[in-house]
Design an enzyme around this catalytic site. Structure first.
Site, short mmCIF file in Angstrom:
data_model
loop_
_atom_site.label_atom_id
_atom_site.label_comp_id
_atom_site.label_asym_id
_atom_site.label_seq_id
_atom_site.Cartn_x
_atom_site.Cartn_y
_atom_site.Cartn_z
N SER A 63 0.79 -1.24 0.00
CA SER A 63 0.00 0.00 0.00
C SER A 63 0.82 1.28 0.00
O SER A 63 0.28 2.35 -0.28
CB SER A 63 -0.92 0.04 1.22
OG SER A 63 -1.88 -0.97 1.14
N LYS A 66 0.53 3.36 -2.98
CA LYS A 66 -0.63 4.21 -3.24
C LYS A 66 -0.27 5.69 -3.21
O LYS A 66 -0.89 6.50 -3.89
CB LYS A 66 -1.72 3.93 -2.18
CG LYS A 66 -2.33 2.54 -2.30
CD LYS A 66 -3.20 2.23 -1.08
CE LYS A 66 -3.78 0.82 -1.18
NZ LYS A 66 -4.44 0.41 0.06
N TYR A 188 -3.72 -1.98 -10.65
CA TYR A 188 -3.66 -1.84 -9.19
C TYR A 188 -2.82 -2.95 -8.55
O TYR A 188 -1.99 -2.69 -7.66
CB TYR A 188 -5.08 -1.84 -8.62
CG TYR A 188 -5.15 -1.81 -7.13
CD1 TYR A 188 -4.86 -0.65 -6.41
CD2 TYR A 188 -5.51 -2.95 -6.40
CE1 TYR A 188 -4.92 -0.62 -5.03
CE2 TYR A 188 -5.57 -2.92 -5.01
CZ TYR A 188 -5.28 -1.76 -4.33
OH TYR A 188 -5.34 -1.74 -2.97
N TYR A 240 -4.33 3.12 7.89
CA TYR A 240 -5.60 2.42 8.06
C TYR A 240 -6.34 2.99 9.27
O TYR A 240 -6.52 4.20 9.35
CB TYR A 240 -5.36 0.91 8.21
CG TYR A 240 -4.45 0.36 7.15
CD1 TYR A 240 -4.69 0.62 5.79
CD2 TYR A 240 -3.33 -0.40 7.47
CE1 TYR A 240 -3.84 0.11 4.80
CE2 TYR A 240 -2.49 -0.91 6.49
CZ TYR A 240 -2.74 -0.64 5.17
OH TYR A 240 -1.91 -1.13 4.22
N VAL A 258 1.06 -3.74 4.06
CA VAL A 258 0.95 -5.03 4.76
C VAL A 258 2.16 -5.92 4.55
O VAL A 258 2.26 -6.99 5.18
CB VAL A 258 -0.32 -5.82 4.35
CG1 VAL A 258 -1.58 -5.14 4.85
CG2 VAL A 258 -0.36 -6.07 2.86
#
Lengths: 304, 304, 304, 304
Positions: A63, A66, A188, A240, A258
């Site tokens: 992530s 991102k 993605y 998160y 993660v």
């Protein structure tokens, strides 16, 4: 400041901590990693880099990527990005569909999965060869031509990515996905598979500490105002459902993945990357959080 | 930096903006305010204060007071406070009961109503005369003995405070309220009724820019570490469901109230208070948000 | 049909089942009950009553009383009741505040706590002496002048009723409570404290099997159409989040209470009451559910 | 009972009602229907059929087919079906993902989309040629070999079925979908495309009024106990978030579809189908609901 002894001190203290938490196993490729790696690397604006332990071993940044796809989308589209995704913390587990439903398909922010899929859709729509061009972008802002996707991880994400497929279809049902679901997800899953070492990760993110300029080329990737806003976004949404905790304990903008990696930024000072695959119950690196808390405790420096 | 011309420039530009938004009317006393007031005051660590327009008119600081009661609770209890309230953004409207139910009576953070009621319960339990001692605390950290409760506002809050009574009873049902509901609410309604001018508000909050020290007395109210954490908390949780937006556009920790006031902190630089009673749909001062965005735009300074 | 041997058979089979579940302990008075009681009584339209085991021991009917207060409210107000409460199953635990918030203070149905508090508010507004007149109403429809509140239970409900106080205040904040919170709750806690035996309970509810007529007096309490609708409401909403399960397994309209009682209706045939204090995880009598499932299995009769 | 004049009376009264509501447009094929059709047909156990108006025009039965696929799954698997889907009313809009997430991928009941997709997965896993065998099943229980899929509707569902694709992927992520998403959805979209007239629909559902027996063949499709349970399920879950309202006003088990059809069952008496494409805000046929309410009002008969 003398960062090398500080990092070495942190490395020693981390070694004394219990090995809590488990590695992510939702895709088989991630489950293969040795859970007891620990690496850390800090890069200052004067281009000095300080590293300890496994700072030169590649891991899946997941992530964390991102932030990079969002950076590229903002570079291309500017503020138009914010018509399709909000900037508020999600206050819910990272892959929740709930808020998306209550908010009619506008993801809370671009750093949760739903938001990152919308950003992927933007890039897929704007680029001729999205995967290649995004990879070139990451290489150009870092000055590191060896950065690449991990095709095994990308394939594994795809084979088990039902929840992300649910999100993408859900976004499509709300009209917030312009391109075919499969094409957006393929992009993605690739971006999440980017592999970097701690040294490479801190180098890639140094521009966020440097007014948006890539240090090796002097190129301005984002404007000063844009990079400030991205840092603010990492501060409120980068962890998160634990963004508050990270902000509270570490006091720097950052982003976790993660795969066990975390990158954090001290604006106008440094970028720092840490990697330890065991995750806490909220999905962030257990020892990575600790190491960064030690860093701001020892240095007495945070943005607050 | 020359703040006086900057504030005067902001005052002029604000005057040109449309008068959007409506004042809070959920309690009759707040509805009596002239909606078109605008005041702003900035106080630097060198004790120079810069003010424009209605900076010397009192208004109800409302939820801004939650930071002050939290400060007092931390001064008394230290980290034990965090056993009864979390530090995560709420991602929901400010008075929602939903998350409280899903999280078994532990409020998401001390700056939403539920969290502030828990903090009130802590103070009611620790203090002999909670209302008087809290008022003395606020006077002592600000050096302003004239600060007082607005008893009419407190009475009006009490007469129409059914939602807060619901929250308090709900917390009690989860075992997260030790004292009688009525006693806790009486204290809570009083603290929300504190009245200050922009000049007084910026002065009261200067300690958050000053490593936790009250500038007029040199007294250390909170430790450096504690004040950093409180600033981080304001950054992620200070604006109901618009904390991300404020962080994104303004880039400073702060806190707003439904009376139309906002206070923000630039650590190691200044505190700034702004007041304009018309609220946007998320309950924050419409022009107050704009004024602070102008401030960080013009100065080019934020924590990011 | 020969109901006596059927009930005796059920009693024997129930005795063989494991003693699963625990009694309700959220108020101390309920916790004092012997958890191993079991009673059952069935009353036919021909006035024959069949009973086994502890069918003549009083217990707290708790939420079952909500049907009786609703009946009285409909008798007084008719369809105007439905402007303040809906008729949909709640799909959530029985005392949840969540749906109430999403639906702006209109409870999903009058058999969940929030809805029953609204019905209590209606009765408090319409009656001169609500507690006395409601008790007279229950006595008149049952022909049983000995039915009474259990004042110890009512006092215990009040002392620990923080969640109901939260609900009442929440309803008040939405404008769906006209009378003072304390007065409404006092009435509500009393109606929940009604004590009956299985024989009394089945007799009180026989009117729902008898076109709305009290069998001992011939008086029409509700119209045929009204009683059909009340039965439909019990069918879809009478068992908290287990209404579907009860409908699926038993196939009769009914209502349960946390005291371990259940009453069910076979329209134009009989009413049946069962009592066993141990509750399943959803708050319904574990063996009571079983006993009623056996009844419709053995008789081969349900409304479906 | 003389049903023909009753249905003609209903037809006249329906004609006088305002044309409220709009047809479903989420798939283009459904949007092509004339919104002002009205048809009704009632079939008694003695095989007499009573029809008015457009009772012989085909329409898309949509979600009504979920009862038929569930019937086939229960015929094949028996109670094992209930390990993968619950029997509780959903208390939420029909295609919500929220409850699915809170309940770990176990749909609330088999008549909401998520539950019907799980049932589709069961049939896809059990049948060699699911689409053909399911069609044969429907033809066999109705004795109507002309019943068929509407391929245009099925194709339109598939082209715009992103929300169902989201649901299926979400179920897969929870491990509650054994077969490939595409295969399950292809079957699901076909079953929703079944076209019937009111006369055919009432005939197909007569078995639910007839102890599970197909009247034309005498074949027992489901056991008495199974059909009672299916009727109970229709009662509590057959009308999206309006099951309570339908139960309250009509008092019969039934199922509606967004094509504007509704079928209802009076056990041991009749089945009745009605069609009117304009939907109320909760997605059920506006006039269809009215017509069935008139039917039970005029006849004075319901299951309660």
């Amino acid at each position: 400041m003398q960062f090398q002894p500080i990092l070495e001190d942190i490395n020693l203290r981390i070694a004394d901590l219990p090995k809590e938490g488990a590695i992510a196993t939702y895709i088989p490729e991630l489950a293969k990693v040795n859970p007891d790696h620990f690496g850390m690397s800090l890069l200052c604006l004067d281009n000095r880099q300080y590293s300890v332990a496994d700072a030169q071993i590649k891991f899946s940044i997941q992530s964390i990527a991102k932030v990079l796809s969002l950076t590229m989308a903002i570079k291309i589209m500017g503020d138009a990005v914010w018509q399709r995704v909000d900037v508020e913390p999600s206050g819910d587990p990272f892959n929740s569909l709930v808020q998306l439903e209550y908010e009619n398909g506008i993801p809370r922010n671009p750093l949760i999965n739903a938001g990152a899929i919308v950003i992927s859709d933007i890039l897929v729509g704007e680029l001729n060869n999205p995967k290649r061009e995004f990879l070139e972008f990451v290489r150009s802002i870092s000055g590191l031509p060896a950065i690449d996707y991990d095709q095994k991880v990308a394939a594994s994400e795809k084979a088990f990515g039902f929840r992300n497929a649910a999100l993408a279809n859900f976004l499509k049902s709300f009209g917030n996905l312009n391109n075919p679901v499969e094409k957006v997800l393929d992009f993605y899953f690739h971006l999440c598979s980017l592999a970097m070492t701690c040294e490479e990760l801190s180098r890639t993110f140094l521009m966020f500490a440097n007014h948006g300029c890539a240090i090796h080329s002097g190129e301005s990737v984002l404007s000063v105002s844009q990079v400030k806003r991205l840092n603010a976004l990492m501060q409120t949404c980068g962890f998160y459902d634990e963004a508050g905790e990270f902000s509270f304990r570490v006091g720097l903008p950052g982003k976790s993945g993660v795969g066990g990696g975390i990158v954090a930024i001290h604006p106008q000072k440094y970028s720092v990357a840490v990697w330890s695959p065991r995750l806490n119950p909220k999905g962030n690196s257990f020892l990575g959080m600790k190491a960064l808390e030690m860093l701001t405790d020892i240095t007495g420096q945070s943005i607050f």
